[in-house]
Scaffold this motif. Structure first.
Motif, mmCIF file in Angstrom:
data_model
loop_
_atom_site.group_PDB
_atom_site.id
_atom_site.type_symbol
_atom_site.label_atom_id
_atom_site.label_comp_id
_atom_site.label_asym_id
_atom_site.label_seq_id
_atom_site.Cartn_x
_atom_site.Cartn_y
_atom_site.Cartn_z
ATOM 1 N N VAL A 14 -44.599 3.460 34.701
ATOM 2 C CA VAL A 14 -43.720 2.848 35.705
ATOM 3 C C VAL A 14 -42.615 2.055 35.020
ATOM 4 O O VAL A 14 -41.424 2.194 35.349
ATOM 5 C CB VAL A 14 -44.525 1.945 36.662
ATOM 6 C CG1 VAL A 14 -43.578 1.113 37.542
ATOM 7 C CG2 VAL A 14 -45.445 2.781 37.537
ATOM 8 N N ASN A 15 -42.992 1.206 34.062
ATOM 9 C CA ASN A 15 -41.988 0.428 33.328
ATOM 10 C C ASN A 15 -40.972 1.343 32.642
ATOM 11 O O ASN A 15 -39.760 1.160 32.759
ATOM 12 C CB ASN A 15 -42.669 -0.451 32.268
ATOM 13 C CG ASN A 15 -43.137 -1.779 32.805
ATOM 14 O OD1 ASN A 15 -42.575 -2.313 33.745
ATOM 15 N ND2 ASN A 15 -44.176 -2.325 32.212
ATOM 16 N N GLY A 16 -41.497 2.318 31.909
ATOM 17 C CA GLY A 16 -40.635 3.206 31.140
ATOM 18 C C GLY A 16 -39.703 4.030 32.000
ATOM 19 O O GLY A 16 -38.496 4.137 31.722
ATOM 20 N N MET A 17 -40.242 4.624 33.050
ATOM 21 C CA MET A 17 -39.425 5.478 33.909
ATOM 22 C C MET A 17 -38.364 4.674 34.655
ATOM 23 O O MET A 17 -37.227 5.137 34.824
ATOM 24 C CB MET A 17 -40.318 6.222 34.904
ATOM 25 C CG MET A 17 -41.246 7.245 34.259
ATOM 26 S SD MET A 17 -40.372 8.508 33.290
ATOM 27 C CE MET A 17 -39.526 9.406 34.589
ATOM 28 N N VAL A 29 -39.419 8.782 23.926
ATOM 29 C CA VAL A 29 -39.856 7.774 22.956
ATOM 30 C C VAL A 29 -40.059 6.435 23.642
ATOM 31 O O VAL A 29 -41.073 5.753 23.441
ATOM 32 C CB VAL A 29 -38.825 7.639 21.815
ATOM 33 C CG1 VAL A 29 -39.110 6.408 20.966
ATOM 34 C CG2 VAL A 29 -38.841 8.888 20.940
ATOM 35 N N LYS A 30 -39.110 6.039 24.476
ATOM 36 C CA LYS A 30 -39.192 4.727 25.124
ATOM 37 C C LYS A 30 -40.340 4.657 26.120
ATOM 38 O O LYS A 30 -41.070 3.657 26.171
ATOM 39 C CB LYS A 30 -37.856 4.394 25.789
ATOM 40 C CG LYS A 30 -36.744 4.140 24.782
ATOM 41 C CD LYS A 30 -35.470 3.640 25.429
ATOM 42 C CE LYS A 30 -34.419 3.307 24.365
ATOM 43 N NZ LYS A 30 -33.197 2.726 24.952
ATOM 44 N N VAL A 31 -40.520 5.698 26.915
ATOM 45 C CA VAL A 31 -41.639 5.708 27.867
ATOM 46 C C VAL A 31 -42.971 5.642 27.112
ATOM 47 O O VAL A 31 -43.887 4.902 27.501
ATOM 48 C CB VAL A 31 -41.587 6.954 28.775
ATOM 49 C CG1 VAL A 31 -42.851 7.041 29.627
ATOM 50 C CG2 VAL A 31 -40.359 6.917 29.665
ATOM 51 N N THR A 32 -43.067 6.398 26.026
ATOM 52 C CA THR A 32 -44.286 6.367 25.212
ATOM 53 C C THR A 32 -44.566 4.971 24.680
ATOM 54 O O THR A 32 -45.714 4.497 24.696
ATOM 55 C CB THR A 32 -44.159 7.347 24.021
ATOM 56 O OG1 THR A 32 -43.968 8.673 24.522
ATOM 57 C CG2 THR A 32 -45.405 7.305 23.144
ATOM 58 N N LEU A 33 -43.530 4.274 24.240
ATOM 59 C CA LEU A 33 -43.716 2.931 23.678
ATOM 60 C C LEU A 33 -44.080 1.912 24.749
ATOM 61 O O LEU A 33 -44.836 0.967 24.468
ATOM 62 C CB LEU A 33 -42.455 2.501 22.938
ATOM 63 C CG LEU A 33 -42.161 3.285 21.648
ATOM 64 C CD1 LEU A 33 -40.868 2.803 21.013
ATOM 65 C CD2 LEU A 33 -43.313 3.154 20.661
ATOM 66 N N PHE A 34 -43.584 2.083 25.964
ATOM 67 C CA PHE A 34 -44.015 1.209 27.052
ATOM 68 C C PHE A 34 -45.511 1.409 27.329
ATOM 69 O O PHE A 34 -46.237 0.444 27.598
ATOM 70 C CB PHE A 34 -43.208 1.480 28.325
ATOM 71 C CG PHE A 34 -41.898 0.737 28.401
ATOM 72 C CD1 PHE A 34 -41.879 -0.634 28.617
ATOM 73 C CD2 PHE A 34 -40.686 1.406 28.247
ATOM 74 C CE1 PHE A 34 -40.673 -1.324 28.685
ATOM 75 C CE2 PHE A 34 -39.477 0.717 28.311
ATOM 76 C CZ PHE A 34 -39.476 -0.649 28.530
ATOM 77 N N ILE A 35 -45.968 2.654 27.239
ATOM 78 C CA ILE A 35 -47.392 2.937 27.419
ATOM 79 C C ILE A 35 -48.207 2.310 26.288
ATOM 80 O O ILE A 35 -49.253 1.682 26.519
ATOM 81 C CB ILE A 35 -47.645 4.457 27.484
ATOM 82 C CG1 ILE A 35 -47.002 5.053 28.728
ATOM 83 C CG2 ILE A 35 -49.145 4.763 27.460
ATOM 84 C CD1 ILE A 35 -47.023 6.574 28.778
ATOM 85 N N VAL A 36 -47.721 2.450 25.051
ATOM 86 C CA VAL A 36 -48.417 1.883 23.890
ATOM 87 C C VAL A 36 -48.536 0.368 24.026
ATOM 88 O O VAL A 36 -49.591 -0.224 23.748
ATOM 89 C CB VAL A 36 -47.683 2.254 22.585
ATOM 90 C CG1 VAL A 36 -48.217 1.441 21.406
ATOM 91 C CG2 VAL A 36 -47.839 3.742 22.292
ATOM 92 N N THR A 37 -47.465 -0.275 24.462
ATOM 93 C CA THR A 37 -47.477 -1.729 24.618
ATOM 94 C C THR A 37 -48.513 -2.159 25.655
ATOM 95 O O THR A 37 -49.257 -3.123 25.443
ATOM 96 C CB THR A 37 -46.082 -2.230 25.025
ATOM 97 O OG1 THR A 37 -45.122 -1.807 24.057
ATOM 98 C CG2 THR A 37 -46.054 -3.741 25.111
ATOM 99 N N ALA A 38 -48.569 -1.447 26.782
ATOM 100 C CA ALA A 38 -49.553 -1.772 27.817
ATOM 101 C C ALA A 38 -50.979 -1.547 27.312
ATOM 102 O O ALA A 38 -51.896 -2.310 27.632
ATOM 103 C CB ALA A 38 -49.292 -0.932 29.065
ATOM 104 N N LEU A 39 -51.170 -0.490 26.507
ATOM 105 C CA LEU A 39 -52.501 -0.222 25.954
ATOM 106 C C LEU A 39 -52.908 -1.287 24.927
ATOM 107 O O LEU A 39 -54.087 -1.642 24.836
ATOM 108 C CB LEU A 39 -52.527 1.166 25.309
ATOM 109 C CG LEU A 39 -52.538 2.346 26.281
ATOM 110 C CD1 LEU A 39 -52.393 3.664 25.528
ATOM 111 C CD2 LEU A 39 -53.827 2.361 27.111
ATOM 112 N N CYS A 40 -51.945 -1.796 24.169
ATOM 113 C CA CYS A 40 -52.242 -2.888 23.227
ATOM 114 C C CYS A 40 -52.721 -4.121 23.987
ATOM 115 O O CYS A 40 -53.669 -4.800 23.572
ATOM 116 C CB CYS A 40 -51.000 -3.225 22.394
ATOM 117 S SG CYS A 40 -50.619 -2.023 21.102
#
Length: 336
Positions: A117-120, A227-238
């Motif tokens: 949601v954040n990334g998109m 890349v950006k959407v993936t990193l938003f997901i990574v941040t939420a998973l962290c």
């Protein structure tokens, strides 16, 4: 001569390392508190475990935030994500008897959804990521509070240790190794993996490209949006990983847990050498930025300094780090 050229080459290499300032600052801070509070418990096993645990929980979140900052974006919803993920683990376990693996999968699924949601929203609307994720910060916190009160009629969930007694996964997130919290191992491992990905893989190059010059990166084929959407997901998973570690370690979850972590994570990343403008940073630097945070927060306790001064120290460190990082970056560019 050869020696002079070698020294200049070494200096240029050093200037290009964003983490050099954080490493130097961490050494200074450690020596300072070792001298002032070494005999008061700072250097004891309990003292070391204390500041490393604080550093680890911040460092894990800050690692994800750093990657996103290098790509030119911010996520200030991670504090609320931490609190919400803790409840997504605690409520199913304590209220409905779920096994830990199912609760963790549920929380991770929620994190992926928030990241998408954040990334998109950021890549499709072109709105500043700070504004988008600030909206999610309030929405997540409010949703977590409302749902928790609706389901349990309270804002704290307790009894996780009793509910998970004998669960084989519990020690992986809530246990200790040689008297040190397991979160420290997760932090070190994530730092190693993040550093490798950022410096040794194509995806790492894409991250730097997306934050350095988005138009040029697109022109050479970098999938910037992905890349950006993936990193938003990574941040939420962290943030979800920290939620699991803190929730299981404490044996409870709280709606307000994680409050202000988003700004602490950004501070650790900036102290670690990341530029607020993107395109420059280091996971290793963030490691030492989080370490400084942990040492100072616990060092103040052992020296008896009023904890109110901690915020003053953080503000000063942030300002100095921004000025220092900008100066080093300019010197590095001029040395090319």
């Amino acid at each position: 001569d050869v020696a002079t050229r070698a020294q200049r080459a070494w200096r240029r290499t050093l200037l290009r390392r964003p983490e050099i300032g954080a490493i130097a600052a961490a050494l200074v801070v450690f020596v300072l508190f070792a001298v002032e509070a070494g005999d008061k418990g700072f250097l004891s096993k309990i003292g070391i475990a204390g500041f490393l645990e604080v550093s680890a929980e911040l460092g894990i979140i800050a690692a994800g935030v750093t990657l996103l900052m290098i790509a030119g974006e911010f996520d200030v919803s991670v504090g609320s994500m931490l609190g919400a993920a803790g409840l997504m683990i605690a409520i199913p376990v304590a209220e409905y008897g779920w096994p830990l693996w199912a609760a963790l999968l549920f929380a991770c699924s929620g994190a992926v959804l928030v990241g998408v949601v954040n990334g998109m929203l950021v890549v499709k609307t072109k709105l500043p990521s700070f504004i988008v994720t600030l909206a999610l910060l309030f929405a997540l916190r409010g949703l977590a509070l409302a749902v928790t009160r609706l389901v349990t009629d309270k804002t704290q969930i307790e009894g996780l240790r009793e509910a998970l007694d004998g669960d084989p996964l519990f020690q992986l997130f809530g246990g200790q190794i040689a008297g040190f919290p397991v979160s420290i191992v997760w932090w070190i491992g994530l730092t190693i993996v993040g550093t490798y990905v950022l410096t040794q893989t194509r995806f790492g190059n894409w991250v730097f490209g997306a934050g350095g010059d988005e138009v040029a990166a697109r022109n050479v084929g970098v999938p910037v949006n992905r890349v950006k959407v993936t990193l938003f997901i990574v941040t939420a998973l962290c943030a979800t990983l920290v939620a699991a570690l803190s929730t299981l370690s404490a044996g409870s979850a709280d709606v307000l847990r994680g409050e202000s972590k988003e700004f602490q994570a950004i501070t650790a990343a900036v102290i670690g050498g990341s530029l607020l403008t993107g395109g420059y940073g280091s996971i290793l630097g963030t490691f030492f930025g989080a370490l400084i945070f942990g040492m100072v927060s616990q060092g103040f306790y052992y020296t008896g300094v009023d904890p109110d001064w901690f915020q003053v120290f953080l503000g000063g460190m942030l300002l100095v780090a921004v000025l220092f990082n900008t100066y080093i970056r300019k010197r590095a560019l001029n040395a090319r």
